[in-house]
Write a protein that holds these residues in place. Structure first.
Motif, PDB file in Angstrom:
ATOM      1  N   GLU A   1      11.434   3.312   5.996  1.00  0.00           N
ATOM      2  CA  GLU A   1      10.636   2.542   6.950  1.00  0.00           C
ATOM      3  C   GLU A   1       9.232   3.144   6.997  1.00  0.00           C
ATOM      4  OE1 GLU A   1      11.967   0.528  11.007  1.00  0.00           O
ATOM      5  OE2 GLU A   1      11.611   2.678  11.266  1.00  0.00           O
ATOM      6  N   HIS A   2       8.234   2.277   7.029  1.00  0.00           N
ATOM      7  CA  HIS A   2       6.857   2.727   6.931  1.00  0.00           C
ATOM      8  C   HIS A   2       6.156   2.646   8.290  1.00  0.00           C
ATOM      9  CE1 HIS A   2       7.365   2.674   2.608  1.00  0.00           C
ATOM     10  NE2 HIS A   2       7.740   1.405   2.658  1.00  0.00           N
ATOM     11  N   VAL A   3       5.491   3.726   8.676  1.00  0.00           N
ATOM     12  CA  VAL A   3       4.707   3.752   9.910  1.00  0.00           C
ATOM     13  C   VAL A   3       3.227   3.630   9.555  1.00  0.00           C
ATOM     14  CG1 VAL A   3       6.405   5.109  11.178  1.00  0.00           C
ATOM     15  CG2 VAL A   3       4.623   6.282   9.869  1.00  0.00           C
ATOM     16  N   GLU A   4       2.422   3.310  10.572  1.00  0.00           N
ATOM     17  CA  GLU A   4       1.016   2.996  10.335  1.00  0.00           C
ATOM     18  C   GLU A   4       0.235   4.141   9.698  1.00  0.00           C
ATOM     19  OE1 GLU A   4       2.279  -0.055  13.350  1.00  0.00           O
ATOM     20  OE2 GLU A   4       2.708   2.064  12.968  1.00  0.00           O
TER      21      GLU A   4
ATOM     22  N   ALA B   1      10.459  -0.402  -3.320  1.00  0.00           N
ATOM     23  CA  ALA B   1      11.870  -0.672  -3.066  1.00  0.00           C
ATOM     24  C   ALA B   1      12.113  -0.999  -1.598  1.00  0.00           C
ATOM     25  CB  ALA B   1      12.720   0.527  -3.499  1.00  0.00           C
ATOM     26  N   SER B   2      11.373  -0.352  -0.712  1.00  0.00           N
ATOM     27  CA  SER B   2      11.488  -0.645   0.716  1.00  0.00           C
ATOM     28  C   SER B   2      10.171  -1.190   1.234  1.00  0.00           C
ATOM     29  CB  SER B   2      11.873   0.600   1.518  1.00  0.00           C
ATOM     30  OG  SER B   2      11.832   0.313   2.906  1.00  0.00           O
ATOM     31  N   SER B   3      10.237  -2.393   1.786  1.00  0.00           N
ATOM     32  CA  SER B   3       9.070  -3.004   2.415  1.00  0.00           C
ATOM     33  C   SER B   3       9.214  -3.037   3.934  1.00  0.00           C
ATOM     34  CB  SER B   3       8.888  -4.442   1.897  1.00  0.00           C
ATOM     35  OG  SER B   3       8.553  -4.445   0.526  1.00  0.00           O
ATOM     36  N   THR B   4      10.187  -2.331   4.463  1.00  0.00           N
ATOM     37  CA  THR B   4      10.472  -2.360   5.896  1.00  0.00           C
ATOM     38  C   THR B   4       9.450  -1.534   6.652  1.00  0.00           C
ATOM     39  OG1 THR B   4      12.815  -2.438   5.294  1.00  0.00           O
ATOM     40  CG2 THR B   4      12.276  -2.060   7.620  1.00  0.00           C
ATOM     41  N   MET B   5       8.861  -2.140   7.670  1.00  0.00           N
ATOM     42  CA  MET B   5       7.819  -1.469   8.429  1.00  0.00           C
ATOM     43  C   MET B   5       8.241  -1.260   9.877  1.00  0.00           C
ATOM     44  SD  MET B   5       4.324  -3.177   6.959  1.00  0.00           S
ATOM     45  CE  MET B   5       4.736  -4.797   7.551  1.00  0.00           C
ATOM     46  N   ALA B   6       7.957  -0.070  10.385  1.00  0.00           N
ATOM     47  CA  ALA B   6       8.207   0.222  11.790  1.00  0.00           C
ATOM     48  C   ALA B   6       7.198  -0.532  12.640  1.00  0.00           C
ATOM     49  CB  ALA B   6       8.103   1.723  12.042  1.00  0.00           C
ATOM     50  N   MET B   7       7.641  -1.090  13.757  1.00  0.00           N
ATOM     51  CA  MET B   7       6.742  -1.879  14.601  1.00  0.00           C
ATOM     52  C   MET B   7       6.661  -1.335  16.022  1.00  0.00           C
ATOM     53  SD  MET B   7       7.228  -5.782  13.315  1.00  0.00           S
ATOM     54  CE  MET B   7       8.967  -5.873  13.733  1.00  0.00           C
ATOM     55  N   ALA B   8       6.921  -0.040  16.158  1.00  0.00           N
ATOM     56  CA  ALA B   8       6.870   0.559  17.495  1.00  0.00           C
ATOM     57  C   ALA B   8       5.474   0.479  18.098  1.00  0.00           C
ATOM     58  CB  ALA B   8       7.336   2.016  17.430  1.00  0.00           C
ATOM     59  N   LYS B   9       4.435   0.553  17.270  1.00  0.00           N
ATOM     60  CA  LYS B   9       3.071   0.573  17.801  1.00  0.00           C
ATOM     61  C   LYS B   9       2.705  -0.750  18.448  1.00  0.00           C
ATOM     62  CE  LYS B   9      -1.740   1.587  16.572  1.00  0.00           C
ATOM     63  NZ  LYS B   9      -2.670   2.003  15.497  1.00  0.00           N
ATOM     64  N   ILE B  10       2.965  -1.858  17.766  1.00  0.00           N
ATOM     65  CA  ILE B  10       2.612  -3.140  18.373  1.00  0.00           C
ATOM     66  C   ILE B  10       3.564  -3.468  19.521  1.00  0.00           C
ATOM     67  CG2 ILE B  10       3.949  -4.630  16.803  1.00  0.00           C
ATOM     68  CD1 ILE B  10       1.472  -6.552  16.945  1.00  0.00           C
TER      69      ILE B  10
ATOM     70  N   VAL C   1       0.830  -1.209   0.000  1.00  0.00           N
ATOM     71  CA  VAL C   1       0.000   0.000   0.000  1.00  0.00           C
ATOM     72  C   VAL C   1       0.866   1.262   0.000  1.00  0.00           C
ATOM     73  CG1 VAL C   1      -1.880  -1.179   1.171  1.00  0.00           C
ATOM     74  CG2 VAL C   1      -0.228   0.130   2.524  1.00  0.00           C
ATOM     75  N   PHE C   2       2.184   1.097   0.212  1.00  0.00           N
ATOM     76  CA  PHE C   2       3.132   2.210   0.151  1.00  0.00           C
ATOM     77  C   PHE C   2       4.017   2.067  -1.090  1.00  0.00           C
ATOM     78  CE2 PHE C   2       2.652   1.287   4.819  1.00  0.00           C
ATOM     79  CZ  PHE C   2       1.786   2.337   5.081  1.00  0.00           C
ATOM     80  N   ASP C   3       4.524   3.193  -1.573  1.00  0.00           N
ATOM     81  CA  ASP C   3       5.352   3.135  -2.792  1.00  0.00           C
ATOM     82  C   ASP C   3       6.796   2.756  -2.514  1.00  0.00           C
ATOM     83  OD1 ASP C   3       6.465   5.441  -1.696  1.00  0.00           O
ATOM     84  OD2 ASP C   3       5.579   6.800  -3.183  1.00  0.00           O
ATOM     85  N   GLY C   4       7.181   2.617  -1.238  1.00  0.00           N
ATOM     86  CA  GLY C   4       8.525   2.155  -0.911  1.00  0.00           C
ATOM     87  C   GLY C   4       9.599   3.199  -0.983  1.00  0.00           C
ATOM     88  N   THR C   5       9.223   4.474  -1.114  1.00  0.00           N
ATOM     89  CA  THR C   5      10.249   5.527  -1.205  1.00  0.00           C
ATOM     90  C   THR C   5      10.782   5.943   0.161  1.00  0.00           C
ATOM     91  OG1 THR C   5       8.521   7.224  -1.247  1.00  0.00           O
ATOM     92  CG2 THR C   5       9.329   6.409  -3.374  1.00  0.00           C
ATOM     93  N   ARG C   6      10.065   5.580   1.233  1.00  0.00           N
ATOM     94  CA  ARG C   6      10.572   5.847   2.580  1.00  0.00           C
ATOM     95  C   ARG C   6      11.282   4.602   3.096  1.00  0.00           C
ATOM     96  NH1 ARG C   6       5.697   9.240   5.631  1.00  0.00           N
ATOM     97  NH2 ARG C   6       5.440  10.829   3.997  1.00  0.00           N
TER      98      ARG C   6
END
Length: 463
Positions: free
Chosen positions: A290-293, A430-439, A283-288
């Motif tokens: 790390e992805h936050v919710e 390009a980046s599928s890395t997700m931040a998991m601070a919330k969980i 759902v994100f384009d991967g330009t960041r």
């Protein structure tokens, strides 16, 4: 207005609410149900859909003990009653009782499966209750003899002096009552990688795939008994990323990934079940990096667009967990399994090195689901994957080769552009890395992806 006060009882989930009643020469006023205040004090957001009033002309009218399959919030508009409740749910508290006198300043939240009864202590009593489901013809539920000696309810007015319906005079004794079973769990998409893993942790769940329940079919949706479920786990999805770019794939992807989740969100609010839906980092384009919710959605291809639309639909449900994940590995065909097979066959593959992320093993995704549901974490969106530094597909392939006794150098890194040359492929982040601070803040500790990968391979490709 003053603040209501909530008190617990010996029956789990049965709550007494002391209400603030303001009186003057004209009469009195109270906030009988004030959702914001009640939820802040710990009452469940049970979603009432109907308000009923039972008027009782004479002192001594006695009703119950009835165990309807819905929650209710009971109070008195005028007069006084003696209320009695008996836990008739399956479990260790079956048969537990509680009783209390109610006037307009007292209300009680009665959870599904707890028998409810009352006796009027004055003439002209109006007993009111909110319920969160509709009565249906043919609905059956447990009832209990008002005079059952096992529970021994201390009725203020002897029952032989009371007005009692003929039906209530013939309710069974406690040892003849079939306890009410809890609402069930439904797994949709039960034959996929994630669906099979969910079945291990939810062995008593009803499991359906497209053949049993097509959520894109209005007739099938209308016929399904959604009110039987407390939890719906939607693991169904169209995941053929490249095929979604074709005319036929596009239609299927939009139906499965966008329309079906929106339908489930509507049903969740209509029937009161908690919806868990699984989404994707696509759902994100991967330009960041790390992805936050709460990152704005920015899908690239058709598959990604349908998943983003599904996220928006699920987000409309009051009780939802939207779990975004990446690079899922479980039982069945997947990237890790392919790399192991190639390593064992002596093949040296070309693998993309400029897409990075983390693996998510299905047992980790199930564990996160259990955590969110069982801990009653705040509803909303959560990112879930295994932990550890972000890796490229080529890095992961090299690690699989090494664990299989091959040199990681036997994996040749290539770019996404090189991989796509001559192929009809959808764009990928390009980046599928997700931040998991919330969980993590909710108390979940993710397991490192390399430890999970090692165990996965040693277990013979089992999740």
């Amino acid at each position: 207005m003053g603040e209501p006060v909530v008190e617990t009882t010996p029956i789990p989930g049965l709550l007494v609410v002391r209400l603030d009643v303001r009186e003057d020469a004209r009469g009195w006023f109270k906030e009988n149900w004030q959702r914001e205040k009640m939820l802040a004090l710990g009452l469940p957001d049970f979603g009432p859909v109907q308000n009923n009033v039972s008027f009782n002309a004479d002192r001594g009218a006695t009703r119950g003990i009835h165990t309807e399959p819905w929650d209710k919030f009971v109070s008195v508009a005028t007069g006084r009653i003696f209320g009695a409740w008996v836990d008739l749910r399956e479990g260790a508290t079956f048969g537990t009782t509680f009783h209390l006198e109610l006037d307009p300043a007292v209300a009680v939240f009665v959870p599904r499966g707890v028998g409810n009864s009352y006796q009027t202590l004055e003439d002209g009593v109006a007993y009111t209750y909110l319920v969160n489901d509709y009565w249906r013809p043919g609905t059956s539920y447990p009832a209990l003899d008002l005079a059952d000696p096992t529970v021994a309810i201390p009725w203020p007015i002897p029952l032989e002096e009371c007005e009692i319906s003929e039906k209530d005079r013939h309710n069974p004794a406690l040892d003849q009552v079939t306890p009410m079973a809890p609402k069930k769990t439904l797994i949709i998409g039960s034959q996929g990688q994630l669906g099979r893993a969910l079945q291990v942790d939810y062995p008593d769940a009803d499991c359906v795939d497209l053949a049993e329940l097509d959520v894109t079919d209005p007739a099938a949706v209308a016929a399904w008994p959604w009110h039987d479920y407390a939890l719906v786990l939607n693991a169904a999805a169209y995941t053929a990323v490249d095929a979604a770019e074709t005319p036929e794939g596009r239609r299927t992807a939009w139906a499965a990934n966008a329309a079906a989740p929106a339908t489930l969100a509507r049903l969740s609010d209509e029937h009161g079940f908690t919806l868990v839906h699984y989404s994707s980092e696509y759902v994100f384009d991967g330009t960041r990096p790390e992805h936050v919710e709460d990152e704005p959605l920015s899908p690239l291809g058709v598959y990604a667009q349908t998943k983003a639309a599904g996220d928006l639909g699920v987000g409309t449900a009051t009780r939802h967990y939207l779990v975004r994940t990446s690079w899922v590995i479980g039982e069945g065909n997947n990237f890790v399994r392919t790399m192991q097979r190639l390593a064992e066959q002596g093949v040296s593959p070309d693998v993309v090195s400029d897409q990075v992320g983390r693996l998510t093993f299905t047992n980790e995704l199930v564990r996160a689901t259990r955590h969110l549901v069982d801990s009653r974490a705040e509803h909303g969106t959560y990112h879930v994957s295994n932990a550890g530094p972000a890796m490229s597909w080529a890095d992961i392939a090299g690690t699989v080769f090494e664990l299989c006794g091959r040199s990681p150098d036997d994996v040749r890194p290539i770019t996404t552009e090189q991989y796509a040359a001559g192929r009809a492929t959808a764009p990928r982040p390009a980046s599928s890395t997700m931040a998991m601070a919330k969980i993590a803040a909710s108390g979940f500790v993710a397991r490192d992806q390399l430890d999970a990968l090692r165990d996965y391979l040693q277990a013979g490709m089992r999740p």
